[in-house]
Design an enzyme around this catalytic site. Structure first.
Site, PDB file in Angstrom:
ATOM      1  N   ASN A  37       0.812  -1.213   0.000  1.00 41.90           N
ATOM      2  CA  ASN A  37       0.000   0.000   0.000  1.00 41.90           C
ATOM      3  C   ASN A  37       0.852   1.273   0.000  1.00 41.90           C
ATOM      4  O   ASN A  37       1.664   1.487   0.905  1.00 41.90           O
ATOM      5  CB  ASN A  37      -0.906  -0.028   1.243  1.00 41.90           C
ATOM      6  CG  ASN A  37      -2.103   0.886   1.121  1.00 41.90           C
ATOM      7  OD1 ASN A  37      -2.294   1.532   0.094  1.00 41.90           O
ATOM      8  ND2 ASN A  37      -2.909   0.938   2.160  1.00 41.90           N
ATOM      9  N   HIS A 122     -14.843  -4.881  11.204  1.00 43.40           N
ATOM     10  CA  HIS A 122     -14.432  -3.563  11.702  1.00 43.40           C
ATOM     11  C   HIS A 122     -15.635  -2.703  12.033  1.00 43.40           C
ATOM     12  O   HIS A 122     -16.266  -2.164  11.126  1.00 43.40           O
ATOM     13  CB  HIS A 122     -13.678  -2.813  10.615  1.00 43.40           C
ATOM     14  CG  HIS A 122     -12.277  -3.270  10.425  1.00 43.40           C
ATOM     15  ND1 HIS A 122     -11.326  -2.468   9.861  1.00 43.40           N
ATOM     16  CD2 HIS A 122     -11.660  -4.434  10.710  1.00 43.40           C
ATOM     17  CE1 HIS A 122     -10.177  -3.127   9.802  1.00 43.40           C
ATOM     18  NE2 HIS A 122     -10.360  -4.327  10.307  1.00 43.40           N
ATOM     19  N   ARG A 147     -13.754  -5.735  15.740  1.00 44.95           N
ATOM     20  CA  ARG A 147     -12.790  -4.710  16.117  1.00 44.95           C
ATOM     21  C   ARG A 147     -13.538  -3.404  16.336  1.00 44.95           C
ATOM     22  O   ARG A 147     -14.390  -3.036  15.518  1.00 44.95           O
ATOM     23  CB  ARG A 147     -11.740  -4.544  15.001  1.00 44.95           C
ATOM     24  CG  ARG A 147     -10.568  -3.698  15.417  1.00 44.95           C
ATOM     25  CD  ARG A 147      -9.628  -3.445  14.257  1.00 44.95           C
ATOM     26  NE  ARG A 147     -10.039  -2.274  13.504  1.00 44.95           N
ATOM     27  CZ  ARG A 147      -9.254  -1.609  12.642  1.00 44.95           C
ATOM     28  NH1 ARG A 147      -8.024  -2.036  12.421  1.00 44.95           N
ATOM     29  NH2 ARG A 147      -9.692  -0.561  12.007  1.00 44.95           N
ATOM     30  N   HIS A 211      -2.729   1.139  16.389  1.00 47.76           N
ATOM     31  CA  HIS A 211      -2.026   1.581  15.184  1.00 47.76           C
ATOM     32  C   HIS A 211      -0.707   2.274  15.521  1.00 47.76           C
ATOM     33  O   HIS A 211      -0.401   3.367  15.022  1.00 47.76           O
ATOM     34  CB  HIS A 211      -2.933   2.460  14.311  1.00 47.76           C
ATOM     35  CG  HIS A 211      -2.805   2.157  12.855  1.00 47.76           C
ATOM     36  ND1 HIS A 211      -2.035   2.908  12.004  1.00 47.76           N
ATOM     37  CD2 HIS A 211      -3.311   1.153  12.104  1.00 47.76           C
ATOM     38  CE1 HIS A 211      -2.096   2.396  10.785  1.00 47.76           C
ATOM     39  NE2 HIS A 211      -2.857   1.315  10.819  1.00 47.76           N
ATOM     40  N   GLU A 235      -4.093  -4.299  19.508  1.00 46.11           N
ATOM     41  CA  GLU A 235      -3.201  -4.446  18.348  1.00 46.11           C
ATOM     42  C   GLU A 235      -2.209  -3.292  18.232  1.00 46.11           C
ATOM     43  O   GLU A 235      -2.584  -2.127  18.425  1.00 46.11           O
ATOM     44  CB  GLU A 235      -4.091  -4.502  17.108  1.00 46.11           C
ATOM     45  CG  GLU A 235      -3.334  -4.622  15.804  1.00 46.11           C
ATOM     46  CD  GLU A 235      -4.302  -4.802  14.648  1.00 46.11           C
ATOM     47  OE1 GLU A 235      -5.421  -5.338  14.870  1.00 46.11           O
ATOM     48  OE2 GLU A 235      -3.963  -4.387  13.538  1.00 46.11           O
ATOM     49  N   GLU A 261       1.530  -6.792  11.472  1.00 45.37           N
ATOM     50  CA  GLU A 261       1.033  -6.598  10.101  1.00 45.37           C
ATOM     51  C   GLU A 261       2.096  -5.959   9.204  1.00 45.37           C
ATOM     52  O   GLU A 261       2.024  -6.107   7.989  1.00 45.37           O
ATOM     53  CB  GLU A 261      -0.272  -5.784  10.092  1.00 45.37           C
ATOM     54  CG  GLU A 261      -0.113  -4.341  10.528  1.00 45.37           C
ATOM     55  CD  GLU A 261      -1.428  -3.574  10.541  1.00 45.37           C
ATOM     56  OE1 GLU A 261      -2.442  -4.143  10.974  1.00 45.37           O
ATOM     57  OE2 GLU A 261      -1.422  -2.416  10.123  1.00 45.37           O
ATOM     58  N   ARG A 282       0.426 -11.104  13.472  1.00 45.41           N
ATOM     59  CA  ARG A 282      -0.453 -10.543  12.433  1.00 45.41           C
ATOM     60  C   ARG A 282       0.158 -10.573  11.037  1.00 45.41           C
ATOM     61  O   ARG A 282      -0.391  -9.986  10.101  1.00 45.41           O
ATOM     62  CB  ARG A 282      -0.788  -9.092  12.793  1.00 45.41           C
ATOM     63  CG  ARG A 282      -1.514  -8.966  14.110  1.00 45.41           C
ATOM     64  CD  ARG A 282      -2.929  -8.527  14.011  1.00 45.41           C
ATOM     65  NE  ARG A 282      -3.167  -7.430  13.125  1.00 45.41           N
ATOM     66  CZ  ARG A 282      -4.120  -7.424  12.184  1.00 45.41           C
ATOM     67  NH1 ARG A 282      -4.878  -8.479  11.991  1.00 45.41           N
ATOM     68  NH2 ARG A 282      -4.302  -6.361  11.430  1.00 45.41           N
ATOM     69  N   HIS A 311      -3.357 -10.154   9.113  1.00 49.88           N
ATOM     70  CA  HIS A 311      -3.832  -8.892   8.543  1.00 49.88           C
ATOM     71  C   HIS A 311      -4.735  -9.197   7.340  1.00 49.88           C
ATOM     72  O   HIS A 311      -4.403 -10.048   6.514  1.00 49.88           O
ATOM     73  CB  HIS A 311      -2.585  -8.128   8.089  1.00 49.88           C
ATOM     74  CG  HIS A 311      -2.799  -6.719   7.673  1.00 49.88           C
ATOM     75  ND1 HIS A 311      -1.881  -6.061   6.890  1.00 49.88           N
ATOM     76  CD2 HIS A 311      -3.780  -5.840   7.945  1.00 49.88           C
ATOM     77  CE1 HIS A 311      -2.296  -4.824   6.691  1.00 49.88           C
ATOM     78  NE2 HIS A 311      -3.437  -4.654   7.326  1.00 49.88           N
ATOM     79  N   ASP A 315      -6.358  -3.377   1.462  1.00 49.70           N
ATOM     80  CA  ASP A 315      -5.208  -3.224   0.559  1.00 49.70           C
ATOM     81  C   ASP A 315      -4.521  -4.566   0.297  1.00 49.70           C
ATOM     82  O   ASP A 315      -3.537  -4.614  -0.445  1.00 49.70           O
ATOM     83  CB  ASP A 315      -4.205  -2.189   1.109  1.00 49.70           C
ATOM     84  CG  ASP A 315      -3.846  -2.377   2.575  1.00 49.70           C
ATOM     85  OD1 ASP A 315      -4.738  -2.230   3.428  1.00 49.70           O
ATOM     86  OD2 ASP A 315      -2.683  -2.683   2.854  1.00 49.70           O
ATOM     87  N   GLU A 338      -8.512 -11.341  10.079  1.00 53.54           N
ATOM     88  CA  GLU A 338      -9.173 -10.058   9.802  1.00 53.54           C
ATOM     89  C   GLU A 338      -9.876 -10.142   8.450  1.00 53.54           C
ATOM     90  O   GLU A 338      -9.325 -10.685   7.489  1.00 53.54           O
ATOM     91  CB  GLU A 338      -8.128  -8.943   9.771  1.00 53.54           C
ATOM     92  CG  GLU A 338      -8.711  -7.562   9.533  1.00 53.54           C
ATOM     93  CD  GLU A 338      -7.650  -6.460   9.541  1.00 53.54           C
ATOM     94  OE1 GLU A 338      -6.465  -6.767   9.299  1.00 53.54           O
ATOM     95  OE2 GLU A 338      -8.009  -5.302   9.785  1.00 53.54           O
ATOM     96  N   TRP A 401       1.548   7.185  12.365  1.00 58.42           N
ATOM     97  CA  TRP A 401       0.143   7.215  11.940  1.00 58.42           C
ATOM     98  C   TRP A 401      -0.553   5.913  12.302  1.00 58.42           C
ATOM     99  O   TRP A 401      -0.113   4.845  12.222  1.00 58.42           O
ATOM    100  CB  TRP A 401       0.020   7.433  10.423  1.00 58.42           C
ATOM    101  CG  TRP A 401      -1.415   7.253  10.000  1.00 58.42           C
ATOM    102  CD1 TRP A 401      -2.465   8.079  10.269  1.00 58.42           C
ATOM    103  CD2 TRP A 401      -1.969   6.143   9.280  1.00 58.42           C
ATOM    104  NE1 TRP A 401      -3.636   7.566   9.772  1.00 58.42           N
ATOM    105  CE2 TRP A 401      -3.352   6.379   9.164  1.00 58.42           C
ATOM    106  CE3 TRP A 401      -1.425   4.966   8.747  1.00 58.42           C
ATOM    107  CZ2 TRP A 401      -4.222   5.494   8.528  1.00 58.42           C
ATOM    108  CZ3 TRP A 401      -2.268   4.090   8.104  1.00 58.42           C
ATOM    109  CH2 TRP A 401      -3.659   4.350   7.999  1.00 58.42           C
TER     110      TRP A 401
END
Ligand code: GCO
Ligand code: MG
Length: 401
Positions: A37, A122, A147, A211, A235, A261, A282, A311, A315, A338, A401
């Site tokens: 991604n 999600h 999630r 994240h 996570e 991930e 993950r 994961h 994407d 996921e 991020w």
């Protein structure tokens, strides 16, 4: 039989995807996902310039040897671009091996260890009430694991929260920027989880994705404050380059941790797994060297009480999802997969036989992976640059991020 051709297909049906399609001298084909991604063209170039010429004439049956040849033969080991390229070749060769054998790939991996692959969806919401409705809609569709991502009133853009039916963080060509506040996040989140748990009772598995935004001691505090709500996992509380951060979290909380991930090899998670600093790994097929290498990671994890939690964001193409499901069905230490359904255009470009029913995904029973790419349709969706966002603190400092 030998490899006669290999093509790299870059397309954007709803979002960008990179796909490798290998053809054999007998007319069989196999597909592999090569999507990284925001860095798609780097992998496409790596494949086109440095991998495809090496594949022509090779025996497609020699999956392990081809993996070692591309890994050791490059001299420069690991890294997301290299490992995603190797993953695409590996996945396509497993697809071909399944077609040659006339068996779905999970049969070649030892057969079924369970009746279906448990998935989580999600849920998110701009308010806690919206979030509760979102969770309820997953429960009504049979999900037993959800999630939970909540908007934080003082934070304008929150990871995982969007009104759009299909959440896509990679949008603008130049990364979008948002402002992050750890203080507001840590103050708000426990109350949200308390409401979700109170509403849905103890039977629903709840997960949350930080994240990568906290320090170890902040994550330890969050893990402790969430203990009453019995998460299945928390996570990526902290970026995982430094495994010692996870030791610190572990010393303070029994909230289970899921990481990996962004891992691309067994070496990224080896210490976390060996020292039992995490509970779920993950890593996934496309970014961790394909079925061959991910199986190795999962086997290491099985020795150390770590379960799988691959994961499965949008994407990762339906080719990656197909491959993941074959592995999920076969390995003894499967945990949870996921599942973010793709846009309808994506599903059309990648016809696939896996199906969702009552909280489970079931891989296709067709020989191979049971997925393909419609190249004529793919050509109608040209690549468009799209980057993942970045995050800053209020004073402008760049944050994770
Ligand atoms: C997840 C992930 C994704 C990533 C995305 C990056 O848990 O699903 O964190 O939402 O942000 O896959 O490419
Ligand atoms: Mg995540």
């Amino acid at each position: 039989m030998s490899i006669a051709a290999a093509r790299v297909i870059v397309c954007s049906p709803g979002r960008n995807f990179v796909t490798l399609k290998i053809e054999t001298s007998d007319g069989l084909t196999g597909v592999g996902d090569a999507t990284l991604n925001g860095r798609e063209l780097a992998v496409a170039a790596y494949l086109n310039e440095h991998v495809v010429p090496l594949l022509i004439g090779r025996d497609p049956a020699r999956i392990e040897d081809t993996w070692q040849y591309l890994y050791k033969g490059a001299y420069w080991r690991r890294g997301p671009v290299t490992m995603t390229a190797i993953a695409a070749v590996d996945t396509a060769l497993w697809d071909i091996k399944g077609k040659v054998a006339g068996l779905p790939v999970y049969q070649l991996l030892g057969g079924r260890s369970r009746s279906g692959v448990s998935v989580y969806g999600h849920a998110n919401g701009a308010t806690v009430d919206d979030l509760l409705s979102s969770v309820a809609s997953f429960v009504s569709r049979g999900y037993r694991a959800v999630r939970v991502q909540a908007a934080i009133p003082e934070i304008s853009e929150m990871y995982g929260v969007s009104a759009a039916a299909i959440y896509e963080p990679a949008s603008a060509a130049i990364p979008a920027e948002s402002v992050w506040s750890t203080e507001h996040y840590l103050a708000h989140l426990p109350g949200v989880l308390a409401r979700v748990r109170a509403e849905f009772g103890p039977g629903l598995r709840l997960l949350h994705d930080v994240h990568h935004r906290l320090t170890p001691i902040e994550a330890a505090r969050l893990g402790k404050s969430l203990e009453p709500y019995a998460l299945t996992w928390l996570e990526d509380p902290v970026p995982a380059e430094l495994p010692d951060g996870y030791r610190l979290i572990r010393q303070h909380t029994t909230t289970p941790l899921a990481v990996g991930e962004v891992f691309n090899s067994i070496w990224d998670g080896e210490r976390l797994i060996r020292e039992q600093l995490i509970d779920y790994i993950r890593a996934t097929v496309v970014h961790a060297g394909g079925i061959t290498h991910l199986r190795r990671i999962f086997d290491l994890a099985a020795l150390h009480h770590v379960r799988t939690g691959s994961h499965g964001a949008t994407d990762l193409s339906p080719i990656c999802m197909s491959a993941a499901l074959h592995l999920d069905l076969a390995v003894p230490n499967f945990g949870l997969q996921e599942y973010m359904p793709h846009a309808p255009e994506t599903d059309e470009v990648f016809p696939h036989g896996y199906r969702y029913a009552d909280g489970y995904l079931h891989p296709s029973e067709e020989p191979g992976l049971g997925v393909d790419i419609d190249e004529a349709l793919a050509a109608k969706y040209p690549y468009r640059p799209a980057s993942l966002p970045v995050s800053r603190l209020a004073d402008g400092t760049l944050h994770d991020w």
